[in-house]
Design a protein around this motif. Structure first.
Motif, PDB file in Angstrom:
ATOM      1  N   LYS A   1       0.830  -1.201   0.000  1.00  0.00           N
ATOM      2  CA  LYS A   1       0.000   0.000   0.000  1.00  0.00           C
ATOM      3  C   LYS A   1       0.868   1.256   0.000  1.00  0.00           C
ATOM      4  O   LYS A   1       0.575   2.234  -0.721  1.00  0.00           O
ATOM      5  CB  LYS A   1      -0.911   0.000   1.224  1.00  0.00           C
ATOM      6  CG  LYS A   1      -1.988  -1.076   1.172  1.00  0.00           C
ATOM      7  CD  LYS A   1      -2.849  -1.025   2.431  1.00  0.00           C
ATOM      8  CE  LYS A   1      -3.933  -2.100   2.385  1.00  0.00           C
ATOM      9  NZ  LYS A   1      -4.755  -2.088   3.622  1.00  0.00           N
TER      10      LYS A   1
ATOM     11  N   ARG B   1       3.978   1.618  -1.130  1.00  0.00           N
ATOM     12  CA  ARG B   1       4.622   1.763  -2.432  1.00  0.00           C
ATOM     13  C   ARG B   1       3.659   2.299  -3.471  1.00  0.00           C
ATOM     14  O   ARG B   1       4.028   3.116  -4.330  1.00  0.00           O
ATOM     15  CB  ARG B   1       5.176   0.412  -2.868  1.00  0.00           C
ATOM     16  CG  ARG B   1       6.054   0.488  -4.096  1.00  0.00           C
ATOM     17  CD  ARG B   1       6.845  -0.770  -4.258  1.00  0.00           C
ATOM     18  NE  ARG B   1       7.783  -0.652  -5.352  1.00  0.00           N
ATOM     19  CZ  ARG B   1       8.673  -1.578  -5.679  1.00  0.00           C
ATOM     20  NH1 ARG B   1       8.729  -2.707  -4.964  1.00  0.00           N
ATOM     21  NH2 ARG B   1       9.495  -1.414  -6.695  1.00  0.00           N
ATOM     22  N   ARG B   2       2.407   1.854  -3.405  1.00  0.00           N
ATOM     23  CA  ARG B   2       1.418   2.359  -4.356  1.00  0.00           C
ATOM     24  C   ARG B   2       1.200   3.859  -4.157  1.00  0.00           C
ATOM     25  O   ARG B   2       1.069   4.612  -5.140  1.00  0.00           O
ATOM     26  CB  ARG B   2       0.099   1.602  -4.200  1.00  0.00           C
ATOM     27  CG  ARG B   2       0.123   0.187  -4.788  1.00  0.00           C
ATOM     28  CD  ARG B   2      -1.216  -0.495  -4.596  1.00  0.00           C
ATOM     29  NE  ARG B   2      -1.227  -1.821  -5.216  1.00  0.00           N
ATOM     30  CZ  ARG B   2      -2.254  -2.654  -5.139  1.00  0.00           C
ATOM     31  NH1 ARG B   2      -3.350  -2.291  -4.455  1.00  0.00           N
ATOM     32  NH2 ARG B   2      -2.178  -3.830  -5.725  1.00  0.00           N
ATOM     33  N   ARG B   3       1.123   4.275  -2.897  1.00  0.00           N
ATOM     34  CA  ARG B   3       0.951   5.710  -2.660  1.00  0.00           C
ATOM     35  C   ARG B   3       2.166   6.505  -3.149  1.00  0.00           C
ATOM     36  O   ARG B   3       2.028   7.595  -3.738  1.00  0.00           O
ATOM     37  CB  ARG B   3       0.723   5.951  -1.159  1.00  0.00           C
ATOM     38  CG  ARG B   3      -0.662   5.543  -0.673  1.00  0.00           C
ATOM     39  CD  ARG B   3      -0.946   6.165   0.682  1.00  0.00           C
ATOM     40  NE  ARG B   3      -0.039   5.671   1.696  1.00  0.00           N
ATOM     41  CZ  ARG B   3      -0.260   4.585   2.457  1.00  0.00           C
ATOM     42  NH1 ARG B   3      -1.378   3.882   2.299  1.00  0.00           N
ATOM     43  NH2 ARG B   3       0.645   4.205   3.356  1.00  0.00           N
TER      44      ARG B   3
ATOM     45  N   ASP C   1       4.306   5.667  -5.563  1.00  0.00           N
ATOM     46  CA  ASP C   1       4.293   5.691  -7.030  1.00  0.00           C
ATOM     47  C   ASP C   1       3.286   6.701  -7.538  1.00  0.00           C
ATOM     48  O   ASP C   1       3.521   7.416  -8.536  1.00  0.00           O
ATOM     49  CB  ASP C   1       3.966   4.306  -7.570  1.00  0.00           C
ATOM     50  CG  ASP C   1       5.085   3.290  -7.292  1.00  0.00           C
ATOM     51  OD1 ASP C   1       6.214   3.735  -6.996  1.00  0.00           O
ATOM     52  OD2 ASP C   1       4.797   2.065  -7.361  1.00  0.00           O
ATOM     53  N   ALA C   2       2.164   6.807  -6.863  1.00  0.00           N
ATOM     54  CA  ALA C   2       1.157   7.767  -7.282  1.00  0.00           C
ATOM     55  C   ALA C   2       1.653   9.197  -7.122  1.00  0.00           C
ATOM     56  O   ALA C   2       1.414  10.059  -7.977  1.00  0.00           O
ATOM     57  CB  ALA C   2      -0.131   7.547  -6.455  1.00  0.00           C
TER      58      ALA C   2
END
Length: 223
Positions: free
Chosen positions: A197, A199-201, A203-204
């Motif tokens: 979670k 890492r996704r934030r 990357d965003a």
């Protein structure tokens, strides 16, 4: 006067026979009135008709004999004696009495038969009404029983559906409990999910920044 003697004997015989038949005919009327029988079923109509034919025939024969005796009484060439005239007159009176009695008895018999037929018709109507009412009640009861069975079936289906939902809810609760147990027994999985979670934030955010820089450079180039 041998002819007179023969007619006199025939007349007495017919009078006796007629009296017997007329008594039976009148007794039939009394029996019908007293018992109120079903006339058609008991055969009273046939007995009445047969007796009526017999008494009518006897009365007709008795009239013929009396007419012949009256002709003898008016014979001037061979006039009958006073005793013969009295006997002829007596036979005539008996005949007239029998004729009146037969008419009266016929009226009584007809009235008795009409009343018996009327009562029989009323009883048949009452029986038919009772039978129809009973059939209607049985049919209505059958409809009610069918409605009760349908209601019972629907309630049984509802109870079964509710029980099935309860079983499914219990199963799902068990699955959730087992999943929570698995997750709680393996902390690494939670850490891995947290890292994914994060890492996704990140990357965003990076992609958002790149898009912003590109837009600024585009505007600078254009102006």
């Amino acid at each position: 006067m041998s002819n007179y003697d023969s007619l006199h004997r025939q007349c007495r015989t017919l009078e006796s026979l007629f009296d017997t038949k007329l008594t039976a005919y009148a007794r039939l009327a009394s029996s019908i009135t007293r018992n109120h029988d079903d006339v058609e079923a008991s055969g009273s109509t046939e007995r009445w008709h047969d007796l009526e034919v017999e008494v009518d025939e006897l009365l007709e024969k008795l009239q013929e004999i009396n007419d012949q005796l009256s002709a003898l009484a008016e014979d001037t060439e061979n006039p009958p004696s006073q005793s013969m005239l009295r006997a002829i007159q007596r036979h005539r009176e008996v005949y007239l009495d029998y004729a009146r009695e037969l008419r009266r008895t016929k009226g009584n018999v007809k009235t008795a038969l009409d009343q018996a037929n009327l009562l029989s018709g009323v009883r048949n109507d009452i029986d038919a009404y009772k039978s129809s009412a009973a059939d209607s009640l049985l049919a209505e009861r059958g409809h009610i029983d069918n409605s009760h069975r349908m209601t019972d079936d629907m309630l049984a289906q509802a109870y079964e559906t509710r029980a099935e939902f309860a079983r499914q809810r219990t199963t799902i609760s068990g699955i959730n409990a087992r999943m929570q147990g698995v997750l709680s027994s393996m902390p690494g999985i939670n850490n891995l999910l947290s890292m994914i979670k994060t890492r996704r934030r990140r990357d965003a955010v990076i992609i958002g920044c790149l898009i912003g820089v590109c837009m600024v450079l585009l505007f600078m180039y254009m102006f």
